[in-house]
Design a protein around this motif. Structure first.
Motif, PDB file in Angstrom:
ATOM      1  N   PHE A  49      49.574  33.165  37.428  1.00  0.00           N
ATOM      2  CA  PHE A  49      50.134  34.513  37.409  1.00  0.00           C
ATOM      3  C   PHE A  49      49.033  35.557  37.452  1.00  0.00           C
ATOM      4  N   SER A  50      47.959  35.342  36.706  1.00  0.00           N
ATOM      5  CA  SER A  50      46.824  36.268  36.732  1.00  0.00           C
ATOM      6  C   SER A  50      46.230  36.351  38.130  1.00  0.00           C
ATOM      7  N   TRP A  51      46.044  35.208  38.761  1.00  0.00           N
ATOM      8  CA  TRP A  51      45.500  35.186  40.115  1.00  0.00           C
ATOM      9  C   TRP A  51      46.435  35.907  41.088  1.00  0.00           C
ATOM     10  N   TYR A  52      47.746  35.648  40.968  1.00  0.00           N
ATOM     11  CA  TYR A  52      48.706  36.226  41.903  1.00  0.00           C
ATOM     12  C   TYR A  52      48.801  37.739  41.745  1.00  0.00           C
ATOM     13  N   VAL A  53      48.765  38.232  40.521  1.00  0.00           N
ATOM     14  CA  VAL A  53      48.810  39.679  40.296  1.00  0.00           C
ATOM     15  C   VAL A  53      47.595  40.345  40.937  1.00  0.00           C
ATOM     16  N   ASN A  54      46.426  39.763  40.754  1.00  0.00           N
ATOM     17  CA  ASN A  54      45.224  40.339  41.355  1.00  0.00           C
ATOM     18  C   ASN A  54      45.243  40.240  42.875  1.00  0.00           C
ATOM     19  N   LEU A  55      45.813  39.181  43.411  1.00  0.00           N
ATOM     20  CA  LEU A  55      45.944  39.056  44.865  1.00  0.00           C
ATOM     21  C   LEU A  55      46.866  40.140  45.421  1.00  0.00           C
ATOM     22  N   ARG A  56      48.004  40.344  44.790  1.00  0.00           N
ATOM     23  CA  ARG A  56      48.936  41.385  45.243  1.00  0.00           C
ATOM     24  C   ARG A  56      48.318  42.779  45.105  1.00  0.00           C
ATOM     25  N   ARG A  57      47.572  43.002  44.047  1.00  0.00           N
ATOM     26  CA  ARG A  57      46.908  44.285  43.844  1.00  0.00           C
ATOM     27  C   ARG A  57      45.872  44.516  44.951  1.00  0.00           C
ATOM     28  N   ALA A  58      45.176  43.470  45.357  1.00  0.00           N
ATOM     29  CA  ALA A  58      44.183  43.589  46.432  1.00  0.00           C
ATOM     30  C   ALA A  58      44.863  43.889  47.762  1.00  0.00           C
ATOM     31  N   ASP A  60      47.690  45.585  48.103  1.00  0.00           N
ATOM     32  CA  ASP A  60      48.298  46.904  48.046  1.00  0.00           C
ATOM     33  C   ASP A  60      47.292  48.043  48.028  1.00  0.00           C
ATOM     34  N   GLU A  61      46.128  47.820  47.476  1.00  0.00           N
ATOM     35  CA  GLU A  61      45.143  48.889  47.368  1.00  0.00           C
ATOM     36  C   GLU A  61      44.173  48.856  48.532  1.00  0.00           C
ATOM     37  N   ASP A  62      43.585  50.008  48.809  1.00  0.00           N
ATOM     38  CA  ASP A  62      42.628  50.113  49.901  1.00  0.00           C
ATOM     39  C   ASP A  62      41.189  50.154  49.388  1.00  0.00           C
ATOM     40  N   GLU A  63      40.957  49.532  48.262  1.00  0.00           N
ATOM     41  CA  GLU A  63      39.619  49.538  47.690  1.00  0.00           C
ATOM     42  C   GLU A  63      38.790  48.398  48.263  1.00  0.00           C
ATOM     43  N   THR A  64      37.492  48.578  48.264  1.00  0.00           N
ATOM     44  CA  THR A  64      36.616  47.500  48.704  1.00  0.00           C
ATOM     45  C   THR A  64      36.251  46.578  47.548  1.00  0.00           C
ATOM     46  N   ASN A  65      36.439  47.035  46.311  1.00  0.00           N
ATOM     47  CA  ASN A  65      36.156  46.230  45.133  1.00  0.00           C
ATOM     48  C   ASN A  65      37.405  45.434  44.773  1.00  0.00           C
ATOM     49  N   ILE A  66      37.382  44.144  45.038  1.00  0.00           N
ATOM     50  CA  ILE A  66      38.535  43.290  44.775  1.00  0.00           C
ATOM     51  C   ILE A  66      38.268  42.470  43.523  1.00  0.00           C
ATOM     52  N   ARG A  67      39.167  42.588  42.556  1.00  0.00           N
ATOM     53  CA  ARG A  67      39.055  41.801  41.330  1.00  0.00           C
ATOM     54  C   ARG A  67      39.835  40.516  41.501  1.00  0.00           C
ATOM     55  N   THR A  68      39.312  39.445  40.930  1.00  0.00           N
ATOM     56  CA  THR A  68      39.995  38.154  41.051  1.00  0.00           C
ATOM     57  C   THR A  68      40.580  37.663  39.740  1.00  0.00           C
ATOM     58  N   GLY A  69      40.320  38.331  38.654  1.00  0.00           N
ATOM     59  CA  GLY A  69      40.850  37.915  37.364  1.00  0.00           C
ATOM     60  C   GLY A  69      40.131  36.716  36.779  1.00  0.00           C
ATOM     61  N   SER A  70      38.877  36.545  37.136  1.00  0.00           N
ATOM     62  CA  SER A  70      38.120  35.378  36.662  1.00  0.00           C
ATOM     63  C   SER A  70      37.964  35.370  35.148  1.00  0.00           C
ATOM     64  N   THR A 103      46.998  24.774  39.123  1.00  0.00           N
ATOM     65  CA  THR A 103      46.954  26.114  39.700  1.00  0.00           C
ATOM     66  C   THR A 103      46.284  26.095  41.058  1.00  0.00           C
ATOM     67  N   TYR A 104      45.140  25.473  41.124  1.00  0.00           N
ATOM     68  CA  TYR A 104      44.372  25.491  42.361  1.00  0.00           C
ATOM     69  C   TYR A 104      44.990  24.600  43.421  1.00  0.00           C
ATOM     70  N   ILE A 105      45.617  23.517  43.013  1.00  0.00           N
ATOM     71  CA  ILE A 105      46.340  22.675  43.967  1.00  0.00           C
ATOM     72  C   ILE A 105      47.496  23.452  44.572  1.00  0.00           C
ATOM     73  N   LEU A 106      48.232  24.178  43.742  1.00  0.00           N
ATOM     74  CA  LEU A 106      49.363  24.959  44.261  1.00  0.00           C
ATOM     75  C   LEU A 106      48.906  26.148  45.092  1.00  0.00           C
ATOM     76  N   ILE A 107      47.773  26.742  44.763  1.00  0.00           N
ATOM     77  CA  ILE A 107      47.236  27.828  45.583  1.00  0.00           C
ATOM     78  C   ILE A 107      46.892  27.302  46.970  1.00  0.00           C
ATOM     79  N   LEU A 108      46.233  26.148  47.036  1.00  0.00           N
ATOM     80  CA  LEU A 108      45.909  25.549  48.337  1.00  0.00           C
ATOM     81  C   LEU A 108      47.166  25.166  49.100  1.00  0.00           C
TER      82      LEU A 108
END
Length: 120
Positions: A49-58, A60-70, A103-108
């Motif tokens: 969920f943390s990864w997905y929220v940050n992906l959707r935020r990236a 939607d936004e036009d910023e060059t700084n992308i956070r990944t929630g690491s 998580t990573y298996i499902l992301i792939l």
């Protein structure tokens, strides 16, 4: 569509299937590996969920700084390790690790199916 509904549609169905399998395995055998898989999968849901929220935020936004929630994911892994350490006679660490890898298996899996079945 809200971020949570999209997350439900993409990931939670698969996590629910794995959780049902692991819960059935645990209640039948009382295995420490199954309990580790359950713990890892629960933490893995929050990581996804943390990864997905940050992906959707990236997206939607036009910023060059992308956070990944690491940092959030690292804290969740530390939490899983602390829980394992506290109850290590009941929980198998390899089950926890595999549950965290879900998580990573499902992301792939999601990325692969999205590319294969994408409308051209």
């Amino acid at each position: 569509m809200t971020v949570f509904k999209a997350f439900l549609r993409h990931f939670v169905i698969y996590f629910a299937i794995f959780m049902l399998i692991f819960l059935a395995w645990y209640f039948i055998t009382k295995s420490s590996i199954a309990l580790g898989l359950i713990l890892g999968t629960v933490i893995s849901i929050f990581m996804a969920f943390s990864w997905y929220v940050n992906l959707r935020r990236a997206y939607d936004e036009d910023e060059t700084n992308i956070r990944t929630g690491s940092a959030t994911r690292i804290i969740l892994v530390i939490l899983a390790c602390v829980i394992w350490y506290k109850f290590n006679e009941y929980i198998n660490i390899f089950g926890v690790l595999f549950g965290l890898l879900l998580t990573y298996i499902l992301i792939l899996y999601h990325a692969t199916t999205t590319q294969i079945f994408r409308k051209r």
